[in-house]
Design a protein around this motif. Structure first.
Motif, PDB file in Angstrom:
ATOM      1  N   VAL A   7      42.678  55.345  49.685  1.00 47.32           N
ATOM      2  CA  VAL A   7      42.727  54.811  48.323  1.00 47.32           C
ATOM      3  C   VAL A   7      42.838  53.304  48.463  1.00 47.32           C
ATOM      4  N   LEU A   8      41.878  52.601  47.882  1.00 51.01           N
ATOM      5  CA  LEU A   8      41.711  51.159  48.112  1.00 51.01           C
ATOM      6  C   LEU A   8      41.883  50.377  46.815  1.00 51.01           C
ATOM      7  N   SER A   9      42.629  49.297  46.884  1.00 53.11           N
ATOM      8  CA  SER A   9      42.767  48.367  45.765  1.00 53.11           C
ATOM      9  C   SER A   9      42.107  47.048  46.146  1.00 53.11           C
ATOM     10  N   TYR A  10      41.461  46.429  45.162  1.00 55.90           N
ATOM     11  CA  TYR A  10      40.897  45.109  45.431  1.00 55.90           C
ATOM     12  C   TYR A  10      40.743  44.289  44.156  1.00 55.90           C
ATOM     13  N   ASP A  11      40.884  42.994  44.341  1.00 61.65           N
ATOM     14  CA  ASP A  11      40.621  42.013  43.296  1.00 61.65           C
ATOM     15  C   ASP A  11      39.136  41.678  43.404  1.00 61.65           C
ATOM     16  N   GLY A  12      38.363  42.076  42.412  1.00 62.10           N
ATOM     17  CA  GLY A  12      36.915  41.923  42.491  1.00 62.10           C
ATOM     18  C   GLY A  12      36.386  40.529  42.229  1.00 62.10           C
ATOM     19  N   THR A  13      37.269  39.588  41.915  1.00 58.88           N
ATOM     20  CA  THR A  13      36.836  38.253  41.486  1.00 58.88           C
ATOM     21  C   THR A  13      35.857  37.597  42.457  1.00 58.88           C
ATOM     22  N   ASP A  14      36.173  37.638  43.731  1.00 63.69           N
ATOM     23  CA  ASP A  14      35.359  36.930  44.729  1.00 63.69           C
ATOM     24  C   ASP A  14      34.429  37.842  45.525  1.00 63.69           C
ATOM     25  N   PHE A  15      34.227  39.058  45.008  1.00 62.25           N
ATOM     26  CA  PHE A  15      33.286  39.980  45.641  1.00 62.25           C
ATOM     27  C   PHE A  15      32.041  40.139  44.776  1.00 62.25           C
ATOM     28  N   ASN A  16      30.915  40.340  45.424  1.00 58.00           N
ATOM     29  CA  ASN A  16      29.664  40.618  44.716  1.00 58.00           C
ATOM     30  C   ASN A  16      29.480  42.132  44.583  1.00 58.00           C
ATOM     31  N   GLY A  17      30.545  42.790  44.136  1.00 56.59           N
ATOM     32  CA  GLY A  17      30.503  44.224  43.923  1.00 56.59           C
ATOM     33  C   GLY A  17      30.824  45.003  45.176  1.00 56.59           C
ATOM     34  N   TRP A  18      30.688  46.323  45.076  1.00 58.84           N
ATOM     35  CA  TRP A  18      30.988  47.214  46.198  1.00 58.84           C
ATOM     36  C   TRP A  18      29.894  47.212  47.249  1.00 58.84           C
ATOM     37  N   GLN A  19      28.667  47.426  46.838  1.00 60.28           N
ATOM     38  CA  GLN A  19      27.569  47.723  47.760  1.00 60.28           C
ATOM     39  C   GLN A  19      27.142  46.532  48.608  1.00 60.28           C
ATOM     40  N   ILE A  20      26.852  46.810  49.885  1.00 58.93           N
ATOM     41  CA  ILE A  20      26.405  45.771  50.812  1.00 58.93           C
ATOM     42  C   ILE A  20      25.146  45.099  50.294  1.00 58.93           C
ATOM     43  N   GLN A  21      25.150  43.758  50.316  1.00 58.82           N
ATOM     44  CA  GLN A  21      23.995  42.949  49.938  1.00 58.82           C
ATOM     45  C   GLN A  21      23.884  41.819  50.962  1.00 58.82           C
ATOM     46  N   PRO A  22      22.701  41.602  51.515  1.00 53.94           N
ATOM     47  CA  PRO A  22      22.525  40.582  52.549  1.00 53.94           C
ATOM     48  C   PRO A  22      23.001  39.201  52.102  1.00 53.94           C
ATOM     49  N   GLY A  23      23.841  38.602  52.898  1.00 54.07           N
ATOM     50  CA  GLY A  23      24.298  37.248  52.643  1.00 54.07           C
ATOM     51  C   GLY A  23      25.367  37.112  51.588  1.00 54.07           C
ATOM     52  N   LEU A  24      25.852  38.232  51.048  1.00 53.86           N
ATOM     53  CA  LEU A  24      26.861  38.176  49.995  1.00 53.86           C
ATOM     54  C   LEU A  24      28.120  38.912  50.429  1.00 53.86           C
ATOM     55  N   ARG A  25      29.254  38.460  49.937  1.00 55.12           N
ATOM     56  CA  ARG A  25      30.532  39.105  50.251  1.00 55.12           C
ATOM     57  C   ARG A  25      30.713  40.344  49.372  1.00 55.12           C
ATOM     58  N   THR A  26      30.834  41.495  49.986  1.00 52.16           N
ATOM     59  CA  THR A  26      30.999  42.737  49.234  1.00 52.16           C
ATOM     60  C   THR A  26      32.193  43.519  49.764  1.00 52.16           C
ATOM     61  N   VAL A  27      32.711  44.415  48.932  1.00 50.88           N
ATOM     62  CA  VAL A  27      33.869  45.217  49.321  1.00 50.88           C
ATOM     63  C   VAL A  27      33.500  46.162  50.467  1.00 50.88           C
TER      64      VAL A  27
END
Length: 244
Positions: A7-27
């Motif tokens: 069970v994971l908690s995260y502050d999404g402010t500085d993430f580009n969503g959950w799913q992996i995207q090239p060159g972007l920070r994702t959860v």
């Protein structure tokens, strides 16, 4: 290989969503890289659902397979030592071989937080949507009743069609206030893209007095996204709980 459920908690402010995207920070990528540092092999993290950029999670559920032999509690502590400050593993346990965090989910509860004030909070501003007009919570709650049950939520879905069907069942929808904070709790068997944020934007139009309460039922019946309210900002949205 062991199937680990967290069970994971995260502050999404500085993430580009959950799913992996090239060159972007994702959860997803951040979690996978942390696990790789511990086990020496990178797992594929499978979440209950994808959250968008800026959306937060209190109780996101994830599973992945790993050859690691450490106890679940030791694994939780090791992951938290590797994860950044805006992520935390709250729970960790070994699941059955066939458990799938996405396919096995039966309900999800999202919360949308609003603050109706003319003065922003410099400390909590990333975790709510602001309304500069006072909202009529009682009117929003009455209007929300028409959305409970099994319906085609096409009117509340962005970029239709995203799924095989827009039919979903909302089992709970409430609007509450504590001081200048208002929150919508929406629990359903599944959600369409931007569904909760569009419900929030639509009910806020009622709360501001722009629309009569009956308008929400008309929007639902129209099955046309153009009839609904705006998509409320991502900052106010939290994935609270996933039920299995």
């Amino acid at each position: 290989m062991r199937n680990i459920k967290i069970v994971l908690s995260y502050d999404g402010t500085d993430f580009n969503g959950w799913q992996i995207q090239p060159g972007l920070r994702t959860v997803q990528e951040t979690l996978e890289l942390a696990a790789e540092q511990i086990t020496g092999s990178r797992p594929k993290a499978n979440a209950s659902g994808r959250t968008d950029a800026g959306v937060h999670a209190v109780g996101q559920v994830v599973n992945f397979y790993t050859p690691a032999t450490m106890t679940p509690d030791s694994f939780r502590k090791a992951l938290n030592a590797k994860l950044p400050d805006d992520m935390a593993v709250r729970e960790c346990k070994e699941a059955g071989d066939t458990f799938d965090a996405n396919r096995d989910a039966v309900r999800k509860l999202y919360r949308y937080v609003i603050r109706d004030t003319n003065i922003r909070d410099p400390f909590l501003r990333k975790y709510y949507s602001i309304s500069h007009q006072t909202l009529d919570v009682a009117a929003m709650q009455r209007a929300a009743r028409s959305l409970v049950g099994t319906h085609d939520f096409h009117s509340f879905e962005t970029n239709w069609p995203n799924r095989a069907t827009s039919v979903r069942t909302i089992t709970h929808l409430s609007v509450n206030r504590a001081g200048e904070y208002i929150w919508l709790d929406v629990e359903a068997d599944g959600f369409l893209y931007n569904m909760v944020r569009t419900i929030a934007g639509t009910l806020m139009n009622v709360g501001r007095g722009y629309w009569p309460e009956e308008k929400v039922a008309e929007v639902l019946k129209a099955e046309d996204r153009r009839e609904a309210g705006p998509t409320a900002p991502a900052a106010g949205l939290f994935l609270m709980r996933v039920s299995y």
